[in-house]
Design a protein around this motif. Structure first.
Motif, PDB file in Angstrom:
ATOM      1  N   PHE A   4       0.881  -1.211  -0.026  1.00 44.60           N
ATOM      2  CA  PHE A   4      -0.031   0.035  -0.080  1.00 44.60           C
ATOM      3  C   PHE A   4       0.954   1.374  -0.160  1.00 44.60           C
ATOM      4  CE2 PHE A   4      -2.863  -3.081   1.658  1.00 44.60           C
ATOM      5  CZ  PHE A   4      -3.781  -3.455   0.755  1.00 44.60           C
ATOM      6  N   THR A   5       2.041   1.254   0.651  1.00 43.59           N
ATOM      7  CA  THR A   5       2.892   2.347   0.652  1.00 43.59           C
ATOM      8  C   THR A   5       3.267   2.730  -0.927  1.00 43.59           C
ATOM      9  OG1 THR A   5       3.779   1.663   2.735  1.00 43.59           O
ATOM     10  CG2 THR A   5       5.119   3.352   1.541  1.00 43.59           C
ATOM     11  N   ALA A   6       3.863   1.421  -1.474  1.00 38.26           N
ATOM     12  CA  ALA A   6       4.147   1.889  -2.984  1.00 38.26           C
ATOM     13  C   ALA A   6       3.223   2.485  -3.807  1.00 38.26           C
ATOM     14  CB  ALA A   6       4.678   0.205  -3.486  1.00 38.26           C
ATOM     15  N   LEU A   7       1.966   1.704  -3.488  1.00 39.69           N
ATOM     16  CA  LEU A   7       0.807   2.404  -4.429  1.00 39.69           C
ATOM     17  C   LEU A   7       0.622   3.897  -4.110  1.00 39.69           C
ATOM     18  CD1 LEU A   7      -1.518  -0.783  -4.698  1.00 39.69           C
ATOM     19  CD2 LEU A   7       0.006   0.281  -6.531  1.00 39.69           C
ATOM     20  N   GLY A   8       0.583   4.214  -2.608  1.00 39.06           N
ATOM     21  CA  GLY A   8       0.229   5.429  -2.242  1.00 39.06           C
ATOM     22  C   GLY A   8       1.185   6.379  -2.587  1.00 39.06           C
ATOM     23  N   ASP A   9       2.451   6.145  -2.311  1.00 38.03           N
ATOM     24  CA  ASP A   9       3.472   7.092  -2.870  1.00 38.03           C
ATOM     25  C   ASP A   9       3.443   7.268  -4.371  1.00 38.03           C
ATOM     26  OD1 ASP A   9       4.354   6.962  -0.344  1.00 38.03           O
ATOM     27  OD2 ASP A   9       6.268   5.690  -0.761  1.00 38.03           O
ATOM     28  N   ASN A  10       2.980   6.362  -5.205  1.00 38.40           N
ATOM     29  CA  ASN A  10       2.854   6.811  -6.641  1.00 38.40           C
ATOM     30  C   ASN A  10       1.370   7.174  -7.053  1.00 38.40           C
ATOM     31  OD1 ASN A  10       5.166   5.789  -8.241  1.00 38.40           O
ATOM     32  ND2 ASN A  10       4.945   4.591  -6.351  1.00 38.40           N
ATOM     33  N   HIS A  11       0.681   7.666  -5.882  1.00 40.70           N
ATOM     34  CA  HIS A  11      -0.578   8.351  -6.232  1.00 40.70           C
ATOM     35  C   HIS A  11      -1.528   7.380  -6.827  1.00 40.70           C
ATOM     36  CE1 HIS A  11       1.423  11.820  -4.352  1.00 40.70           C
ATOM     37  NE2 HIS A  11       2.352  11.576  -5.280  1.00 40.70           N
ATOM     38  N   ILE A  12      -1.561   6.263  -6.525  1.00 43.65           N
ATOM     39  CA  ILE A  12      -2.565   5.406  -7.167  1.00 43.65           C
ATOM     40  C   ILE A  12      -3.626   4.903  -6.127  1.00 43.65           C
ATOM     41  CG2 ILE A  12      -2.937   3.038  -8.017  1.00 43.65           C
ATOM     42  CD1 ILE A  12       0.110   3.390  -9.245  1.00 43.65           C
ATOM     43  N   ASN A  13      -4.729   5.554  -6.590  1.00 39.80           N
ATOM     44  CA  ASN A  13      -5.826   5.198  -5.480  1.00 39.80           C
ATOM     45  C   ASN A  13      -6.445   3.946  -5.426  1.00 39.80           C
ATOM     46  OD1 ASN A  13      -7.728   5.978  -3.639  1.00 39.80           O
ATOM     47  ND2 ASN A  13      -8.643   7.710  -4.827  1.00 39.80           N
ATOM     48  N   ILE A  14      -6.588   3.336  -4.277  1.00 37.84           N
ATOM     49  CA  ILE A  14      -6.920   1.992  -4.063  1.00 37.84           C
ATOM     50  C   ILE A  14      -8.374   2.190  -3.841  1.00 37.84           C
ATOM     51  CG2 ILE A  14      -6.891  -0.157  -2.777  1.00 37.84           C
ATOM     52  CD1 ILE A  14      -4.104   0.719  -1.918  1.00 37.84           C
ATOM     53  N   ARG A  15      -9.129   1.278  -4.637  1.00 31.98           N
ATOM     54  CA  ARG A  15     -10.560   1.604  -4.377  1.00 31.98           C
ATOM     55  C   ARG A  15     -11.269   0.245  -3.614  1.00 31.98           C
ATOM     56  NH1 ARG A  15     -12.998   3.380  -8.982  1.00 31.98           N
ATOM     57  NH2 ARG A  15     -15.054   2.461  -8.045  1.00 31.98           N
ATOM     58  N   THR A  16     -10.678  -0.727  -3.563  1.00 31.30           N
ATOM     59  CA  THR A  16     -11.014  -1.841  -2.786  1.00 31.30           C
ATOM     60  C   THR A  16      -9.762  -2.757  -2.498  1.00 31.30           C
ATOM     61  OG1 THR A  16     -11.366  -3.288  -4.680  1.00 31.30           O
ATOM     62  CG2 THR A  16     -13.357  -1.980  -3.984  1.00 31.30           C
ATOM     63  N   ILE A  17      -9.852  -3.356  -1.299  1.00 36.19           N
ATOM     64  CA  ILE A  17      -8.842  -4.378  -0.874  1.00 36.19           C
ATOM     65  C   ILE A  17      -9.385  -5.433  -0.434  1.00 36.19           C
ATOM     66  CG2 ILE A  17      -7.012  -4.668   0.817  1.00 36.19           C
ATOM     67  CD1 ILE A  17      -7.030  -1.401   1.287  1.00 36.19           C
ATOM     68  N   PHE A  18      -8.893  -6.685  -0.922  1.00 35.50           N
ATOM     69  CA  PHE A  18      -9.412  -8.083  -0.290  1.00 35.50           C
ATOM     70  C   PHE A  18      -7.953  -8.781  -0.125  1.00 35.50           C
ATOM     71  CE2 PHE A  18     -12.585  -6.485  -3.349  1.00 35.50           C
ATOM     72  CZ  PHE A  18     -13.493  -6.644  -2.596  1.00 35.50           C
ATOM     73  N   GLN A  19      -8.039  -9.402   1.289  1.00 38.53           N
ATOM     74  CA  GLN A  19      -7.047 -10.242   1.203  1.00 38.53           C
ATOM     75  C   GLN A  19      -7.535 -11.776   1.322  1.00 38.53           C
ATOM     76  OE1 GLN A  19      -3.916  -9.834   4.342  1.00 38.53           O
ATOM     77  NE2 GLN A  19      -4.367 -11.715   5.198  1.00 38.53           N
ATOM     78  N   SER A  20      -7.212 -12.517   0.195  1.00 31.15           N
ATOM     79  CA  SER A  20      -8.120 -13.839  -0.050  1.00 31.15           C
ATOM     80  C   SER A  20      -8.263 -14.724   1.193  1.00 31.15           C
ATOM     81  CB  SER A  20      -7.441 -14.588  -1.219  1.00 31.15           C
ATOM     82  OG  SER A  20      -6.359 -15.321  -0.717  1.00 31.15           O
ATOM     83  N   SER A  21      -9.197 -15.658   1.352  1.00 27.83           N
ATOM     84  CA  SER A  21      -9.395 -16.346   2.507  1.00 27.83           C
ATOM     85  C   SER A  21      -8.471 -17.342   2.717  1.00 27.83           C
ATOM     86  CB  SER A  21     -10.728 -16.791   2.672  1.00 27.83           C
ATOM     87  OG  SER A  21     -11.050 -17.650   1.624  1.00 27.83           O
ATOM     88  N   ASP A  22      -7.670 -17.805   1.643  1.00 27.24           N
ATOM     89  CA  ASP A  22      -6.835 -18.695   1.824  1.00 27.24           C
ATOM     90  C   ASP A  22      -5.255 -18.159   2.033  1.00 27.24           C
ATOM     91  OD1 ASP A  22      -6.546 -17.357  -0.585  1.00 27.24           O
ATOM     92  OD2 ASP A  22      -7.137 -19.113  -1.829  1.00 27.24           O
ATOM     93  N   GLU A  23      -5.281 -16.622   2.147  1.00 25.09           N
ATOM     94  CA  GLU A  23      -4.275 -15.976   2.640  1.00 25.09           C
ATOM     95  C   GLU A  23      -2.818 -15.862   1.773  1.00 25.09           C
ATOM     96  OE1 GLU A  23      -3.382 -16.297   7.063  1.00 25.09           O
ATOM     97  OE2 GLU A  23      -5.641 -16.321   7.410  1.00 25.09           O
TER      98      GLU A  23
END
Lengths: 442, 442
Positions: free
Chosen positions: B398-417
């Motif tokens: 998330f830091t990498a995306l944030g630092d590059n001004h890419i807006n995260i619309r949704t986040i999912f961590q799969s249930s199988d992790e």
């Protein structure tokens, strides 16, 4: 919208004469504060009794035919003491004598417990030099127990049109047959909200003993800051995740009327408290504030059901949801993998029906392999209306947790985009909240 | 487990005589490489034709009664050229003459298209000095089109017991009535996997024209690294999110037998390629590698349905899922808020039934307010088996995306992790993949 400010004071603000003096100072410092709604006297110290609790106890005595004069005298003496210390005239003894004469086994519990607010109101009206408006004469219920908004608003507006300041006891009103009825939830908060909505107040001030809604649980984070401004939607997320805030129902009238709600501290009237509104214009001074508040709940269970290529077998998910619904186990979140999905629900609610649910799952869902159950998950919500427009928020959040070696078990960004939910192990619950608070607030 | 290494070579590895020489060098460099499975000749250059495509075209000619000699001669000449350049004796012309004599309107398409692998096999066997084992005599199907594993394994084991190296044409086998049948998916990959499983190979080497499975799409990331080691589960996540890797079905036999699968590059045999296994022991040299690969797909739609306090009204979610299921629109992810939930599905599949679905939702679900539809979402999966044990992974992501001004619309961590899915806008799709690659691989 009128200039009126409706001020509701909670029990701790009316606990003794000194608190009355603070209220008077608050009211007199702003001439627009011309409608005051009061609670019954609350605790003066931690082992003290709330007047309302004592009145419920009185009623229990009546029901079992045991005399309750001692308790009633305690109640009376609390009010007499306040009156005497403030040098007021109100005939508390006479009122109590009339009440006691009417008491019997069938005396209305609602009327009895409403007397706490009634006497607070009488004393406060005299002390402030305001008119006393009995709630039985201005807050009306329909026979099915709903507030009759039209009649209520008309009565309060009528009284306020006389131009004098008003004191209204909170917590009760009357049914169409004239009998007193108390409010089921939210107590005096709703009375204040009704008064504010009735007169189209410029603000509804809800005075309590903290300087607003706190950004985190003070039992976990030491001296957390108060939230300056919060939307109803954020408040709902925080409340749902365990923050102790106003009952939603109780603030509906001001929410509907778009009247700002200001939580203030009677003991620190200089603090601006928390302002609650449906929507805020961006505010430069807060523009670097990422989140509004943090709240969390412990003890969730993760129930993982395996089904190969679940996206093509959504019927399995549907059947599983139906089973949980049958047992009224609420699903907090759903997480999908390729070959499995997980349902997250409160452990206590799942545990009650665990064996029935597992047996139904085995019967109705063609699953691949056994159901996995993991307990001990905590969910922590970081709530903020500006979150979705801030690319950096999730990065900060996860960096802070990662740097502190807190393992994130699940992540959800709510579909309304005002909160990010992380799942951590119960053992990391408090530390995670402290870390997030430190990161976002400092 | 035997010492045998089963080597399958893809079409580009058999495109011309020079490629045959590379194969010979590979086979002769390790005496354990004693079972070779070959594809039909592939393209030599980008505008070239694959032999199998030409044979399908021949069949179309037959069906419509149009002569196909020219095309068949092109096929024959490709094989003759290879033979002549390598100085082999095989009577390609005689075999083609016999085939052409049998051709007619009702000639089996399966037999015709299988000849590409057949001739590759004949030539390769002679060139390597190995025995030629016709797939029609060692890969057997049942009448319902499933591979008859017992008979197949027995035949391959029997042939390999003779002690000579074997060349087996891929892609086809025979039905109980002796007729040739080609494989529906995965082509020669499954033939190689069957041979490896039959002899209990120490490794199944799948030789192609890239040095393994790449960590990201080379059309997006310049010269991405190959993945050194990947589990089947990770591979499945990457494939599902769009990475072009082996067909899952095609590798089932080696997966079931727990035989390591090694993707290698015929043009760079010194490269170790990608090793695929169900499970890896931790490896010190890779211990600082956070993720295994990145893959993504464009064009998802987010369908948000509003229902106050959805956790207590899961029936609305159930009904919505049923409607999507009715129209066979797969749900990739579900995101829940307090008063809404969102279903994420491929835009193309949703768009086809959009109006039916909306009308059914309005009819069957007691929703609060309108359905919101947002298009243009891309989903990007960062996959890694060690992700769940690394607190820092999501932070870095998330830091990498944030630092590059890419807006995260949704986040999912799969249930199988083993994967984190982020939703970004289509316009940010490629940049997000590059940023993540840069962050995790450098």
């Amino acid at each position: 919208m009128s200039m009126s400010k409706v001020c509701k004071f909670g029990g701790s603000s009316l606990a003794d004469a000194n608190q009355y003096r603070k209220i008077k100072a608050i009211i007199e410092s702003d001439p627009n504060r011309n409608i005051v709604v009061v609670s019954a006297a609350g605790k003066r110290f931690s082992d003290d009794h709330k007047i309302t609790d004592l009145l419920y106890l009185c009623h229990a005595h009546l029901t079992y035919g045991v005399p309750c004069s001692d308790i009633l005298n305690t109640v009376r003496d609390r009010y007499c003491q306040i009156r005497d210390e403030l040098g007021l005239q109100c005939d508390i003894e006479g009122e109590f004598a009339k009440l006691e004469a009417r008491l019997n086994k069938n005396f209305s519990v609602d009327e009895l417990v409403s007397r706490g607010e009634y006497f607070s109101g009488l004393l406060m009206a005299e002390y402030l030099g305001f008119a006393f408006l009995d709630a039985a004469k201005c807050v009306f219920f329909t026979m099915d127990g709903q507030v009759d908004l039209e009649r209520t608003y008309a009565a309060i507006r009528g009284a306020s049109a006389l131009g004098r300041g008003l004191v209204i006891p909170g917590f009760y009103g009357s049914l169409p047959n004239g009998k007193v009825k108390v409010m089921s939830r939210g107590g005096s908060d709703i009375s204040g909200a009704l008064a504010a909505a009735a007169v189209g107040a410029s603000v509804y001030e809800n005075w309590t003993d903290v300087s607003g809604i706190l950004m985190a649980d003070p039992r976990i984070v030491k001296n957390p800051n108060a939230i300056p401004r919060v939307t109803y939607q954020e408040l709902r997320e925080l409340a749902f995740m365990g923050a102790s805030v106003l009952h939603e129902e109780s603030i509906q009238p001001v929410k509907d009327a778009n009247i700002p709600l200001n939580i203030r501290n009677t003991n620190a009237p200089q603090d601006p408290g928390t302002m609650i509104l449906s929507h805020f214009e961006e505010n430069a001074e807060e523009s670097d504030r990422f989140i509004t508040g943090i709240a969390g709940r412990r003890d969730f269970s993760v129930i993982t059901i395996h089904k190969r290529n679940i996206a093509a077998h959504v019927d399995v998910l549907r059947r599983a949801l139906k089973i949980f619904d049958t047992y009224k186990v609420s699903i907090e979140q759903i997480s999908m993998g390729l070959d499995s999905f997980s349902l997250i629900c409160a452990s206590a609610s799942f545990a009650e029906f665990q064996f029935d649910i597992l047996s139904d799952l085995n019967r109705d869902c063609k699953m691949d392999g056994d159901v996995d159950i993991t307990e001990g998950l905590s969910l922590i919500a970081s709530v903020g209306r500006k979150m979705s427009s801030r690319p950096g928020t999730s990065a900060k959040l996860f960096t802070a947790l990662g740097d502190n070696h807190i393992n994130i078990r699940t992540i959800f960004q709510s579909s309304d985009e005002i909160s990010i939910l992380v799942g951590v192990e119960n053992k990391d619950f408090e530390e995670a909240i402290r870390v997030l608070y430190q990161e976002f607030v400092g």
